[in-house]
Design an enzyme around this catalytic site. Structure first.
Site, PDB file in Angstrom:
ATOM      1  N   ASP A  45      30.233  33.682  26.773  1.00 19.74           N
ATOM      2  CA  ASP A  45      28.910  34.470  27.272  1.00 19.74           C
ATOM      3  C   ASP A  45      28.276  33.972  28.204  1.00 19.74           C
ATOM      4  OD1 ASP A  45      26.802  36.874  25.819  1.00 19.74           O
ATOM      5  OD2 ASP A  45      25.933  35.211  26.504  1.00 19.74           O
ATOM      6  N   TYR A  50      22.336  32.598  34.693  1.00 10.64           N
ATOM      7  CA  TYR A  50      22.731  31.244  34.322  1.00 10.64           C
ATOM      8  C   TYR A  50      23.217  30.667  35.446  1.00 10.64           C
ATOM      9  CZ  TYR A  50      22.507  33.473  29.479  1.00 10.64           C
ATOM     10  OH  TYR A  50      22.270  34.300  28.432  1.00 10.64           O
ATOM     11  N   LYS A  75      26.141  39.426  32.415  1.00  6.75           N
ATOM     12  CA  LYS A  75      25.053  40.325  32.358  1.00  6.75           C
ATOM     13  C   LYS A  75      24.325  40.482  33.493  1.00  6.75           C
ATOM     14  CE  LYS A  75      24.082  37.901  27.934  1.00  6.75           C
ATOM     15  NZ  LYS A  75      24.315  36.420  28.311  1.00  6.75           N
ATOM     16  N   HIS A 108      20.481  42.719  30.889  1.00  7.39           N
ATOM     17  CA  HIS A 108      20.216  41.375  30.419  1.00  7.39           C
ATOM     18  C   HIS A 108      18.703  41.835  29.594  1.00  7.39           C
ATOM     19  CE1 HIS A 108      20.397  36.967  30.894  1.00  7.39           C
ATOM     20  NE2 HIS A 108      19.902  37.429  29.856  1.00  7.39           N
ATOM     21  N   LYS A 231      25.599  27.666  21.757  1.00 11.82           N
ATOM     22  CA  LYS A 231      25.900  26.950  23.095  1.00 11.82           C
ATOM     23  C   LYS A 231      25.714  25.202  22.711  1.00 11.82           C
ATOM     24  CE  LYS A 231      23.459  24.202  26.104  1.00 11.82           C
ATOM     25  NZ  LYS A 231      22.291  23.441  25.940  1.00 11.82           N
ATOM     26  N   VAL A 233      26.989  21.168  24.861  1.00 16.06           N
ATOM     27  CA  VAL A 233      27.836  20.521  25.987  1.00 16.06           C
ATOM     28  C   VAL A 233      28.490  19.348  25.156  1.00 16.06           C
ATOM     29  CG1 VAL A 233      26.749  21.415  27.956  1.00 16.06           C
ATOM     30  CG2 VAL A 233      26.008  19.365  26.803  1.00 16.06           C
ATOM     31  N   ARG A 237      30.180  18.833  18.714  1.00 15.45           N
ATOM     32  CA  ARG A 237      29.273  19.923  18.190  1.00 15.45           C
ATOM     33  C   ARG A 237      29.991  21.390  18.612  1.00 15.45           C
ATOM     34  NH1 ARG A 237      23.262  18.619  19.796  1.00 15.45           N
ATOM     35  NH2 ARG A 237      22.515  17.522  17.980  1.00 15.45           N
ATOM     36  N   ASN A 241      31.015  23.845  15.652  1.00 14.66           N
ATOM     37  CA  ASN A 241      30.153  24.989  15.743  1.00 14.66           C
ATOM     38  C   ASN A 241      31.496  26.093  15.261  1.00 14.66           C
ATOM     39  OD1 ASN A 241      27.758  24.143  15.679  1.00 14.66           O
ATOM     40  ND2 ASN A 241      27.715  24.537  18.230  1.00 14.66           N
TER      41      ASN A 241
HETATM   42  P1  NAD Z   1      21.681  28.146  20.191  1.00  8.64           P
HETATM   43  O1  NAD Z   1      20.891  28.726  19.123  1.00  8.64           O
HETATM   44  O2  NAD Z   1      22.885  28.536  20.409  1.00  8.64           O
HETATM   45  O3  NAD Z   1      21.122  26.492  20.251  1.00  8.64           O
HETATM   46  C1  NAD Z   1      21.748  25.886  21.310  1.00  8.64           C
HETATM   47  C2  NAD Z   1      21.064  24.271  20.987  1.00  8.64           C
HETATM   48  O4  NAD Z   1      21.389  23.948  19.895  1.00  8.64           O
HETATM   49  C3  NAD Z   1      21.595  23.278  22.163  1.00  8.64           C
HETATM   50  O5  NAD Z   1      20.629  22.738  23.051  1.00  8.64           O
HETATM   51  C4  NAD Z   1      22.344  22.421  21.467  1.00  8.64           C
HETATM   52  O6  NAD Z   1      22.001  21.424  21.858  1.00  8.64           O
HETATM   53  C5  NAD Z   1      21.928  22.660  20.036  1.00  8.64           C
HETATM   54  N1  NAD Z   1      23.270  22.630  19.230  1.00  8.64           N
HETATM   55  C6  NAD Z   1      24.482  23.116  19.412  1.00  8.64           C
HETATM   56  N2  NAD Z   1      25.162  23.008  18.474  1.00  8.64           N
HETATM   57  C7  NAD Z   1      24.559  22.018  17.232  1.00  8.64           C
HETATM   58  C8  NAD Z   1      24.964  21.542  16.230  1.00  8.64           C
HETATM   59  N3  NAD Z   1      25.970  21.654  15.670  1.00  8.64           N
HETATM   60  N4  NAD Z   1      24.013  20.709  15.805  1.00  8.64           N
HETATM   61  C9  NAD Z   1      22.767  20.650  16.046  1.00  8.64           C
HETATM   62  N5  NAD Z   1      22.304  21.158  17.490  1.00  8.64           N
HETATM   63  C10 NAD Z   1      23.255  22.016  18.091  1.00  8.64           C
HETATM   64  O7  NAD Z   1      20.581  28.573  21.570  1.00  8.64           O
HETATM   65  P2  NAD Z   1      20.897  29.368  23.089  1.00  8.64           P
HETATM   66  O8  NAD Z   1      21.669  28.539  23.731  1.00  8.64           O
HETATM   67  O9  NAD Z   1      19.545  29.733  23.151  1.00  8.64           O
HETATM   68  O10 NAD Z   1      21.775  30.644  22.589  1.00  8.64           O
HETATM   69  C11 NAD Z   1      23.136  30.748  22.389  1.00  8.64           C
HETATM   70  C12 NAD Z   1      23.568  31.724  23.659  1.00  8.64           C
HETATM   71  O11 NAD Z   1      23.134  32.919  23.438  1.00  8.64           O
HETATM   72  C13 NAD Z   1      23.064  31.288  25.091  1.00  8.64           C
HETATM   73  O12 NAD Z   1      23.866  29.978  25.643  1.00  8.64           O
HETATM   74  C14 NAD Z   1      23.499  32.564  25.768  1.00  8.64           C
HETATM   75  O13 NAD Z   1      24.861  32.560  26.136  1.00  8.64           O
HETATM   76  C15 NAD Z   1      22.932  33.565  24.760  1.00  8.64           C
HETATM   77  N6  NAD Z   1      21.520  33.744  25.192  1.00  8.64           N
HETATM   78  C16 NAD Z   1      21.056  35.136  25.621  1.00  8.64           C
HETATM   79  C17 NAD Z   1      19.823  35.350  25.818  1.00  8.64           C
HETATM   80  C18 NAD Z   1      19.533  36.731  26.204  1.00  8.64           C
HETATM   81  O14 NAD Z   1      18.560  37.210  26.693  1.00  8.64           O
HETATM   82  N7  NAD Z   1      20.577  37.547  26.153  1.00  8.64           N
HETATM   83  C19 NAD Z   1      18.802  34.302  25.596  1.00  8.64           C
HETATM   84  C20 NAD Z   1      19.141  33.193  25.060  1.00  8.64           C
HETATM   85  C21 NAD Z   1      20.422  33.126  24.852  1.00  8.64           C
END
Ligand code: NAD
Length: 274
Positions: A45, A50, A75, A108, A231, A233, A237, A241
Site C-alpha cells: 500500500d 508518500y 492513491k 486519498h 508498516k 522497516v 517486525r 506482523n
Molecule cells: P501502523 O499502525 O501500521 O503502525 C506503524 C508503526 O508501528 C511504525 O512506526 C512501526 O515502528 C511500529 N510497528 C510496526 N510493527 C510493530 C510491531 N510488531 N511492534 C511494535 N511496533 C510496531 O501505522 P501507519 O504506518 O500509520 O499505517 C499503516 C499504513 O496505513 C501506512 O503505512 C499507509 O500505507 C496506510 N495509511 C493510510 C492513510 C490514509 O490516509 N489513507 C493514513 C495513514 C496510514
C-alpha cells in the site's frame, strides 16, 4: 503461509494482510518492501503523497515474484482532484512505479472544501475499463461522502480505507460499508505502534496466545474482516506482523479488544480536512 484474500465487489481478490509504506524513506523503501515480499506479503500500500512509488516498483520488479501475484495500491494526491487531472495523475504513478497497471487506485482524501471528489470519481470509473487499474476505491470518506457518490455516480467504491484500530473502531462506517458491498481497509491498524501496544489487556492476551500485542491487534482486524497493512522497516517486525495465521482469538477476547474503544483518532477528521 499466505494471507487469506477478500473478494471485492467487482470480483477482484485482495490479500487481507499487506505492507504499508507511509513514512518509509526512499533510502529504506526498496529494502523494506523486499523484506516484506520475502516474508510472504503479496500486497503493498503506497500513495503518490508518500514519495516512494519508484522504490516500491523497483522492489516489486527486483523481487522476482510474478507481477500478477502482488497486489499494488496507490492513491491520488490531494492536488490531483478533477476529471482530467486524476487520469493524468494515474499515468504519473504508473510511470513512477514502472508498472503498466496497479491493482487498486484510491482517492486519498475527499477534500470536502474543494468539492471535486464526485468529478474525480467519474474519472476513476473510466480507469478500470482503460486497464490502468483493476479496482477503484476511496479513502477517508465519511458516510455523507459515500452517499453522494451513490447518488451521483454509477460505480460503488470497492474499498474505503479509513483510520481504524481498537481505540477508534468506526462501527457505523463499517456497518455502512457492509450494507453497500464496500470492503473496509484499516489504516494505522496498530495505532501507529504507539502506547496502544502497551495496553494491559493486549499484553495479557499476548501472553495467553503466545503472541505480541501487535499480533493480537492485527488478528482482531483479520477476524473482523478488515484489510490491513502495518508498516515497519524493522525486518523482525515485518516477519512478526505477518505471523498471525496460526491462531484464532476467542469471541470473548475479540470483545475485550472491542472494549478498548475510546473514540480517539490519530489523524484529522476527514469531514473537515482539506
Ligand atoms: P501502523 O499502525 O501500521 O503502525 C506503524 C508503526 O508501528 C511504525 O512506526 C512501526 O515502528 C511500529 N510497528 C510496526 N510493527 C510493530 C510491531 N510488531 N511492534 C511494535 N511496533 C510496531 O501505522 P501507519 O504506518 O500509520 O499505517 C499503516 C499504513 O496505513 C501506512 O503505512 C499507509 O500505507 C496506510 N495509511 C493510510 C492513510 C490514509 O490516509 N489513507 C493514513 C495513514 C496510514
Amino acid at each position: 503461509m499466505s494471507a487469506p484474500t477478500i473478494t471485492l465487489n467487482n470480483g477482484v481478490e485482495i490479500p487481507q494482510l499487506g505492507f504499508g509504506v507511509w513514512q518509509v524513506e526512499k533510502a529504506d523503501a526498496v529494502k523494506a518492501v523486499r523484506a516484506a515480499l520475502d516474508a510472504g506479503y503479496r500486497h503493498i500500500d503506497t500513495a503518490q503523497m508518500y514519495g516512494n512509488e519508484a522504490e516500491v516498483g523497483k522492489a516489486v520488479v527486483e523481487s522476482g515474484v510474478p507481477r500478477d501475484e502482488i497486489f499494488v495500491t496507490t492513491k491520488l494526491d490531494n492536488d490531483g482532484h478533477g476529471f482530467e487531472a486524476a487520469k493524468t495523475a494515474l499515468d504519473g504513478s504508473l510511470s513512477a512505479l514502472g508498472l503498466d497497471r496497479v491493482d487498486l487506485f484510491l482517492i486519498h482524501w475527499p477534500r470536502p472544501s474543494a468539492d471535486r471528489f464526485v468529478e474525480t470519481w467519474k474519472a476513476f470509473e473510466q480507469l478500470v475499463a482503460a486497464g490502468k487499474t483493476r479496482a477503484i476505491g476511496v479513502s477517508n470518506f465519511t458516510i455523507d461522502h459515500l452517499d453522494r457518490l451513490a447518488k451521483e455516480c454509477d460505480v460503488v467504491p470497492a474499498i474505503n480505507q479509513i483510520e481504524l484500530h481498537p481505540r477508534f473502531p468506526q462501527p457505523e462506517l463499517r456497518a455502512y460499508h457492509h450494507a453497500h458491498g464496500i470492503a473496509t481497509e484499516a489504516w494505522s491498524p496498530i495505532g501507529q505502534g504507539g502506547d496502544l501496544l502497551d495496553d494491559e489487556k493486549l499484553v495479557e492476551l499476548g501472553k495467553k496466545y503466545d503472541k505480541s500485542p501487535a499480533q493480537i491487534v492485527l488478528r482482531w482486524h483479520i477476524q473482523l474482516g478488515n484489510i490491513v497493512f502495518p508498516k515497519s522497516v524493522t525486518p523482525s517486525r515485518i516477519v512478526e506482523n505477518f505471523d498471525i495465521f496460526d491462531f484464532q482469538l476467542a469471541a470473548d477476547d475479540i470483545a475485550a479488544v472491542d472494549a478498548l474503544d475510546s473514540g480517539q483518532r490519530l489523524g484529522p477528521d476527514p469531514a473537515d480536512f482539506g
